[in-house]
Design a protein around this motif. Structure first.
Motif, PDB file in Angstrom:
ATOM      1  N   LYS A 146       0.845  -1.214   0.000  1.00 50.57           N
ATOM      2  CA  LYS A 146       0.000   0.000   0.000  1.00 50.57           C
ATOM      3  C   LYS A 146       0.875   1.256   0.000  1.00 50.57           C
ATOM      4  O   LYS A 146       0.923   2.016   0.964  1.00 50.57           O
ATOM      5  CB  LYS A 146      -0.960  -0.011   1.194  1.00 50.57           C
ATOM      6  CG  LYS A 146      -1.963  -1.167   1.118  1.00 50.57           C
ATOM      7  CD  LYS A 146      -3.075  -1.030   2.130  1.00 50.57           C
ATOM      8  CE  LYS A 146      -2.612  -1.390   3.528  1.00 50.57           C
ATOM      9  NZ  LYS A 146      -3.735  -1.479   4.494  1.00 50.57           N
ATOM     10  N   ALA A 159      -3.982   3.481  -1.769  1.00 52.79           N
ATOM     11  CA  ALA A 159      -3.703   2.123  -2.254  1.00 52.79           C
ATOM     12  C   ALA A 159      -4.433   1.076  -1.426  1.00 52.79           C
ATOM     13  O   ALA A 159      -4.673   1.243  -0.230  1.00 52.79           O
ATOM     14  CB  ALA A 159      -2.203   1.861  -2.222  1.00 52.79           C
ATOM     15  N   LYS A 160      -4.784  -0.034  -2.081  1.00 48.81           N
ATOM     16  CA  LYS A 160      -5.394  -1.184  -1.423  1.00 48.81           C
ATOM     17  C   LYS A 160      -4.483  -2.395  -1.644  1.00 48.81           C
ATOM     18  O   LYS A 160      -3.826  -2.489  -2.683  1.00 48.81           O
ATOM     19  CB  LYS A 160      -6.779  -1.465  -2.001  1.00 48.81           C
ATOM     20  CG  LYS A 160      -7.760  -0.310  -1.832  1.00 48.81           C
ATOM     21  CD  LYS A 160      -9.078  -0.611  -2.536  1.00 48.81           C
ATOM     22  CE  LYS A 160     -10.065   0.536  -2.383  1.00 48.81           C
ATOM     23  NZ  LYS A 160     -11.331   0.281  -3.111  1.00 48.81           N
ATOM     24  N   ASP A 161      -4.449  -3.275  -0.665  1.00 48.22           N
ATOM     25  CA  ASP A 161      -3.633  -4.470  -0.814  1.00 48.22           C
ATOM     26  C   ASP A 161      -4.444  -5.629  -1.398  1.00 48.22           C
ATOM     27  O   ASP A 161      -4.108  -6.800  -1.214  1.00 48.22           O
ATOM     28  CB  ASP A 161      -3.003  -4.881   0.522  1.00 48.22           C
ATOM     29  CG  ASP A 161      -4.044  -5.208   1.582  1.00 48.22           C
ATOM     30  OD1 ASP A 161      -5.251  -4.998   1.317  1.00 48.22           O
ATOM     31  OD2 ASP A 161      -3.656  -5.680   2.666  1.00 48.22           O
ATOM     32  N   PRO A 206       5.499   1.259   2.800  1.00 48.92           N
ATOM     33  CA  PRO A 206       4.100   1.713   2.851  1.00 48.92           C
ATOM     34  C   PRO A 206       3.971   3.227   3.052  1.00 48.92           C
ATOM     35  O   PRO A 206       4.773   3.846   3.749  1.00 48.92           O
ATOM     36  CB  PRO A 206       3.531   0.938   4.037  1.00 48.92           C
ATOM     37  CG  PRO A 206       4.321  -0.329   4.051  1.00 48.92           C
ATOM     38  CD  PRO A 206       5.708   0.082   3.658  1.00 48.92           C
TER      39      PRO A 206
END
Length: 428
Positions: A144, A149-151, A256
């Motif tokens: 992320k 952002a998405k994982d 991250p």
């Protein structure tokens, strides 16, 4: 006679030129262009725009008053009115709204005459990611690394299809991703790093229909964090993250987005790393610290293959942070303070050049070893800086570069500067 003919032709030409104009709207106003985001509103006018399902767009109703009204088809378009900063419609095309839909707009002129116009919205099917029977995921950002952002990746499953777990390939792919279907939504979540040449694949099946195939080319998950993602603790795995994982990348992997601090490391040889930590870790060759502001003591100590560090937001570096690495150059545009230690300098013997921005406030003792060739500091206010005369190791030939117009100011603030930096102080 010939003269009269020429005169008549000339008069006609002049007359035509003089009368040439674009058509107006009947009240002497020249029409303006209608576009995908602007509708020139006049009585009887029509205009067509094009959207996709789930798209939201603001369309200016050019020429309408704040009192205009509208009628929109329900179940296809969600429409609302706005008058700030100008009369407009906010249009959202709903899922399943493909086709042509009319919005009827009504208003009144200054003398109370009613006028109407029609805005036609043609909605096309949105891209759901499927190309025929194939859905390709280029990368799942398990770290992320950006703000939103998405994982995981959501996949809309065609009606009647279900995920067949027995089709997940290659062997061990279940250690790299988790896959869960809820109704017509399939969520593919990063679990462990995957960068092999053979993509991960699985199938969606339906009776009497050709299988749908999902392909995952890469799963990026290098790092583990603590404190709700604000502290970088080490590698996400010492099994799935390898030195090859780093070397395959052209650019250093970002940590991250939420990480602000890199945890401290150990210099004590009696403290044994387990392969996950950042310190004494031979796997890490490059790293982009993204939004990190604070690097703890001995954070990367003796990570002997670390060559590249991107540190654009770093403000504080504690003693021994990069000792024993192979960093050759580092740029610290936001740095405010670097701390040192008489036994463990903050930077390695391989460092040739370090560049600092205008925000430097404190440079401690025992930061730079004698092999360093140049220190560049952009600050034009040396009076605001605290710098130790022992910032450099003895026996160096290091040159300090500062803004050319402020060389004398630096010499006045630090009269010992040319004894500490044996290469002298120069303008840049």
């Amino acid at each position: 006679m010939r003269k009269n003919i020429f005169a008549l032709v000339a008069f006609t030409a002049l007359t035509l030129v003089g009368c040439k104009s674009e058509a107006d709207d009947g009240v002497g106003e020249k029409p303006r262009s209608s576009t995908e985001t602007n509708f020139f509103f006049r009585n009887g006018a029509t205009h067509t725009i094009h959207m996709q399902e789930k798209e939201i767009r603001t369309v200016t109703i050019d020429g309408a008053t704040d009192n205009f009204t509208y009628e929109a088809p329900t179940g296809y378009l969600s429409v609302s009115k706005s008058t700030d900063p100008s009369p407009s419609l906010v249009i959202e095309a709903e899922d399943g709204s493909t086709g042509s839909h009319d919005i009827r707009i009504t208003d009144k002129t200054a003398d109370g005459v009613g006028i109407t116009a029609t805005l036609t919205v043609i909605v096309g099917e949105r891209d759901r990611g499927w190309k025929g029977n194939t859905f390709t995921i280029e990368n799942i950002d398990g770290d992320k690394t950006t703000k939103d952002a998405k994982d995981y990746v959501d996949i809309e499953v065609p009606e009647g299809f279900t995920y067949d777990a027995s089709t997940l390939k290659p062997d061990g792919a279940g250690e790299r991703v988790t896959i869960k279907q809820t109704g017509t939504l399939l969520k593919v979540t990063a679990k462990n790093h995957y960068d092999e040449t053979t993509p991960i694949t699985f199938r969606l099946t339906k009776a009497n229909a050709e299988d749908r195939v999902v392909t995952i080319k890469r799963v990026t998950k290098f790092w583990s964090t603590n404190n709700n993602g604000t502290v970088l603790a080490g590698l996400s795995s010492n099994v799935y993250v390898t030195q090859r994982s780093f070397d395959m990348l052209q650019n250093p992997p970002k940590v991250p987005y939420t990480v602000k601090t890199v945890t401290y490391g150990y210099y004590d040889p009696n403290v044994s790393p387990n392969g996950f930590e950042l310190y004494r870790n031979p796997i890490i060759t490059k790293i982009d610290l993204n939004n990190v502001e604070d690097i703890g003591s001995f954070a990367f100590y003796n990570s002997q293959n670390l060559v590249t560090v991107v540190a654009d937001k770093v403000k504080y570096i504690d003693n021994g942070a990069f000792a024993g690495t192979k960093i050759k150059r580092i740029n610290l545009p936001e740095i405010e303070r670097i701390s040192g230690n008489s036994s463990y300098y903050s930077f390695p013997t391989t460092l040739q050049s370090i560049t600092m921005g205008t925000k430097v406030k404190s440079l401690d003792s025992y930061l730079f070893l004698k092999e360093l060739r140049e220190v560049r500091i952009a600050s034009t206010t040396p009076g605001a800086i605290s710098m130790s005369s022992q910032v450099m190791q003895e026996g160096n030939n290091t040159t300090l570069y500062v803004p050319s117009a402020y060389v004398n100011d630096w010499k006045l603030k630090f009269p010992w500067v040319e004894q500490t930096f044996k290469g002298g102080i120069k303008g840049m």
